[in-house]
Design a protein around this motif. Sequence first.
Motif: not given
Length: 517
Positions: A2-16, A323-329, A410-412
């Motif tokens: 589900t949306p918006t890449d929903r996905h405008g959050g900040r992202h951490r750099r690769r792990s050490a 689990a194979w979820w229904g209606a995620e979208e 982000d709950g999405r």
Amino acid sequence: MTPTDRHGGRHRRRSAVAVLAAAALAAGMAPAAHADSGRTGNTGLARKLVREVKTDNAWRHLRALQWIADRNGGIRASGTRGHVASAEYVESRLRAAGYRPIRQPFTHDDYEFHVSAGRVVAPSARTLHPLVARFSANTPDGGLTARLAVVPSGTDATPGCEPSDYAGADYTGRIALINAGGCTNTVKQKAAAAAGAAAALINTNNPNPDMILRTRLTAADVKIPVASIGRGEAEALAADAARGPVTLTVDLRGKAKTVTTFNVIAETPTGRADNVVMLGAHLDGVTEGPGLNDNGSSSAMELETALQLARHFKQIRNKVRFAWWGAEEHGDLGSGHYVAHLSEQGRADLALYLNFDMIGSPNFARMVYDGDDSDHEGAGPGPEGSARIEKVLTDFHGSRGLPTVGRDFDGRSDYGPFIAAGIPAGGETSGSNLIKTAEWARLFGGRAGQSLDWCYHSACDDLRNVNRTIFGQLGAGMAWATGRFAVDTSDIAPADPAKRLRTPAPKLAVHPSMDED
């Protein structure tokens, strides 16, 4: 997903760990054996599963899902025959391996699309390609003809969200053209309606000028007909309007309905029933395409992981539930229904939840859900234990010389209801319509400035859209985490379920920011 890449959050750099492993590879050194933060007695089953969960076998499941979509109108959306046939395929393989899958039915509100059409009437006629929003109000039969009014955005990060955005221009009876971003599209159409607009067109605003992402509105707050259009058409309309009056006709109609669908649940017959390790991936797609990356990729890999785990039932200490979820979208409704209907004891018995959503994106970033979030502002951290799940996965990929970046909770996706119930969560994704940064292009290859999946929620999300390399890499991470936690969760959750603090089951609700399909 589900949306918006929903996905405008900040992202951490690769792990050490990942950085050091990559440096070792560059220096010609072999990577270390699979790391697990010093825990060496709990990885035997994990090592076996990584060897046995083969990309080729999981790819066969993906091909089967493509075959199913092809024979069911090109879609596998919740409530359709394509979704039912996908479930039947998963269930038949699980039964053959010794599982006893069950269906958990539930109902949800949906929208039947009747007409999505548009055209420029003047100054020069041409066809438009709007996608009517889910739960949109209807235009009259035959459409609505009106002048276009462009809502200015300029440098505004919240275009069309505030009443002030409509000040100084006449929107009465007009079709408002609004850029995406800053607030939900439900809020945008309410503001446009309050300014007098008769309908609204929302610019998808993706780097791909032809991509159109269908928007979903909160039905109770819908005031006017709404549709999405691609960035290319939106920019052409705005340019026309800058030169003079533009008249459009839009025909946007549909009908609300109720759909009955289901989750597919299966679990190992062995292992502690009061210390359950749960994996989930949504099986449904959208109505715009077959959904092979989103989310056939994770569904297929989860199935292959379950089939290989069946060979090791005697080694499992903790029950593993799939689990194979229904209606995620439609807003994580299947996973939300599952969590909401767990008893207090059932919630306490869940040691952790692993979520996988879109693991084969063609322009991928190798992302592990960020259980900590302590090093940046963003969505809140996961429940206690989530950061440890993240570390198990990043250590595994790092031991293979594969850098990772964090992905905000982000709950999405389907982890949302589990986190809301206080259950530690983690998992992997390779991204949807989030835009690839230059740094990510250096880390992972691919094209900066483009979506991680340029066929996100589109007809071209078929088998050709799935990147086999990242599909196999994140599949190995899924196998590792499954085998590791099937044997040992002692660093994630207290061994005694009575000592696990769980919040009450959350009410079933669509996440308020989920305004794209």
